[in-house]
Design a protein around this motif. Structure first.
Motif, short mmCIF file in Angstrom:
data_model
loop_
_atom_site.label_atom_id
_atom_site.label_comp_id
_atom_site.label_asym_id
_atom_site.label_seq_id
_atom_site.Cartn_x
_atom_site.Cartn_y
_atom_site.Cartn_z
N ASP A 11 7.88 11.80 0.35
CA ASP A 11 7.36 12.92 -0.43
C ASP A 11 7.19 12.55 -1.90
OD1 ASP A 11 7.08 14.66 1.69
OD2 ASP A 11 9.14 15.40 1.51
N ASN A 12 6.78 11.31 -2.13
CA ASN A 12 6.58 10.82 -3.49
C ASN A 12 5.16 10.24 -3.56
OD1 ASN A 12 6.78 9.79 -6.04
ND2 ASN A 12 8.65 8.63 -5.67
N ASP A 13 4.33 10.82 -4.43
CA ASP A 13 2.94 10.38 -4.57
C ASP A 13 2.80 9.07 -5.33
OD1 ASP A 13 2.06 12.59 -3.18
OD2 ASP A 13 1.77 13.79 -4.99
N PHE A 14 3.88 8.59 -5.91
CA PHE A 14 3.84 7.35 -6.67
C PHE A 14 3.37 6.19 -5.82
CE2 PHE A 14 6.07 3.42 -7.78
CZ PHE A 14 5.52 3.18 -9.03
N TYR A 15 3.81 6.11 -4.58
CA TYR A 15 3.47 4.98 -3.72
C TYR A 15 1.98 4.96 -3.38
CZ TYR A 15 8.49 4.62 -3.20
OH TYR A 15 9.83 4.50 -3.45
N ASP A 16 1.40 6.14 -3.19
CA ASP A 16 -0.03 6.22 -2.90
C ASP A 16 -0.84 5.79 -4.12
OD1 ASP A 16 -2.28 6.77 -1.33
OD2 ASP A 16 -2.44 8.80 -2.14
N ALA A 17 -0.44 6.24 -5.30
CA ALA A 17 -1.14 5.86 -6.53
C ALA A 17 -1.00 4.37 -6.79
CB ALA A 17 -0.59 6.67 -7.70
N LEU A 18 0.18 3.83 -6.57
CA LEU A 18 0.40 2.40 -6.80
C LEU A 18 -0.43 1.56 -5.83
CD1 LEU A 18 2.00 0.25 -8.36
CD2 LEU A 18 3.71 0.38 -6.55
N SER A 19 -0.50 1.97 -4.58
CA SER A 19 -1.29 1.20 -3.62
C SER A 19 -2.78 1.28 -3.96
CB SER A 19 -1.04 1.67 -2.20
OG SER A 19 -1.48 3.00 -2.02
N GLY A 20 -3.24 2.41 -4.47
CA GLY A 20 -4.63 2.53 -4.90
C GLY A 20 -4.94 1.63 -6.08
N LEU A 21 -4.03 1.56 -7.04
CA LEU A 21 -4.22 0.68 -8.19
C LEU A 21 -4.21 -0.79 -7.77
CD1 LEU A 21 -2.04 2.44 -10.90
CD2 LEU A 21 -4.52 2.22 -10.86
N LEU A 22 -3.31 -1.16 -6.89
CA LEU A 22 -3.25 -2.54 -6.42
C LEU A 22 -4.52 -2.92 -5.65
CD1 LEU A 22 0.47 -2.91 -5.30
CD2 LEU A 22 -0.64 -3.93 -7.28
N LEU A 23 -5.02 -2.01 -4.86
CA LEU A 23 -6.26 -2.27 -4.13
C LEU A 23 -7.43 -2.44 -5.08
CD1 LEU A 23 -7.69 -2.52 -1.42
CD2 LEU A 23 -7.97 -0.05 -1.44
N GLY A 24 -7.51 -1.59 -6.08
CA GLY A 24 -8.56 -1.71 -7.09
C GLY A 24 -8.47 -3.02 -7.85
N PHE A 25 -7.27 -3.44 -8.19
CA PHE A 25 -7.07 -4.71 -8.88
C PHE A 25 -7.51 -5.88 -8.01
CE2 PHE A 25 -4.31 -8.37 -9.83
CZ PHE A 25 -4.71 -8.60 -11.15
N MET A 26 -7.17 -5.84 -6.73
CA MET A 26 -7.57 -6.93 -5.82
C MET A 26 -9.08 -6.98 -5.65
SD MET A 26 -4.49 -7.08 -2.96
CE MET A 26 -5.35 -6.00 -1.91
N LEU A 27 -9.74 -5.83 -5.60
CA LEU A 27 -11.20 -5.81 -5.48
C LEU A 27 -11.86 -6.36 -6.74
CD1 LEU A 27 -11.79 -2.39 -3.69
CD2 LEU A 27 -12.19 -4.67 -2.76
N CYS A 28 -11.32 -6.02 -7.90
CA CYS A 28 -11.86 -6.57 -9.16
C CYS A 28 -11.67 -8.07 -9.22
CB CYS A 28 -11.19 -5.90 -10.35
SG CYS A 28 -11.73 -4.22 -10.64
N LEU A 29 -10.53 -8.55 -8.78
CA LEU A 29 -10.27 -9.98 -8.78
C LEU A 29 -11.23 -10.71 -7.84
CD1 LEU A 29 -8.41 -12.25 -9.78
CD2 LEU A 29 -6.95 -11.78 -7.82
N ALA A 30 -11.47 -10.14 -6.67
CA ALA A 30 -12.41 -10.74 -5.72
C ALA A 30 -13.82 -10.77 -6.31
CB ALA A 30 -12.40 -9.98 -4.40
N ALA A 31 -14.23 -9.70 -6.99
CA ALA A 31 -15.56 -9.66 -7.60
C ALA A 31 -15.68 -10.71 -8.70
CB ALA A 31 -15.83 -8.27 -8.17
N LEU A 32 -14.64 -10.88 -9.52
CA LEU A 32 -14.69 -11.90 -10.57
C LEU A 32 -14.75 -13.30 -9.99
CD1 LEU A 32 -12.15 -10.43 -13.14
CD2 LEU A 32 -14.63 -10.58 -13.35
N LEU A 33 -14.04 -13.55 -8.92
CA LEU A 33 -14.09 -14.87 -8.29
C LEU A 33 -15.47 -15.14 -7.70
CD1 LEU A 33 -10.59 -15.03 -6.57
CD2 LEU A 33 -11.36 -16.30 -8.56
N LEU A 34 -16.08 -14.13 -7.10
CA LEU A 34 -17.43 -14.31 -6.55
C LEU A 34 -18.45 -14.54 -7.65
CD1 LEU A 34 -17.51 -11.65 -3.71
CD2 LEU A 34 -17.58 -14.13 -3.47
N VAL A 35 -18.32 -13.83 -8.77
CA VAL A 35 -19.24 -14.05 -9.88
C VAL A 35 -19.09 -15.46 -10.42
CG1 VAL A 35 -19.71 -13.40 -12.28
CG2 VAL A 35 -19.50 -11.64 -10.54
#
Length: 63
Positions: A11-35
């Motif tokens: 019952d803690n929304d912190f974990y959902d927010a943290l996983s969303g931020l980590l996913l966004g960070f990984m997607l940005c990293l993948a985009a930078l590597l592809l560029v």
């Protein structure tokens, strides 16, 4: 995914927010590597000869 599972269990929304931020960070990293990998293709430079060793001369048919 772990954050999405932990959110209803604790019952803690912190974990959902943290996983969303980590996913966004990984997607940005993948985009930078592809560029970085495809930069030469994006700006129109030719590929190195070692990748495409065939030239137009070697593709002509000899009679």
């Amino acid at each position: 995914m772990i954050g999405t599972i932990l959110t209803p269990l604790t019952d803690n929304d912190f974990y959902d927010a943290l996983s969303g931020l980590l996913l966004g960070f990984m997607l940005c990293l993948a985009a930078l590597l592809l560029v970085r990998e495809f930069y030469s293709l994006l700006v129109g430079k030719i590929s190195p000869r070692k990748i495409y060793p065939l030239s137009a001369q070697s593709l002509t048919v000899k009679r």
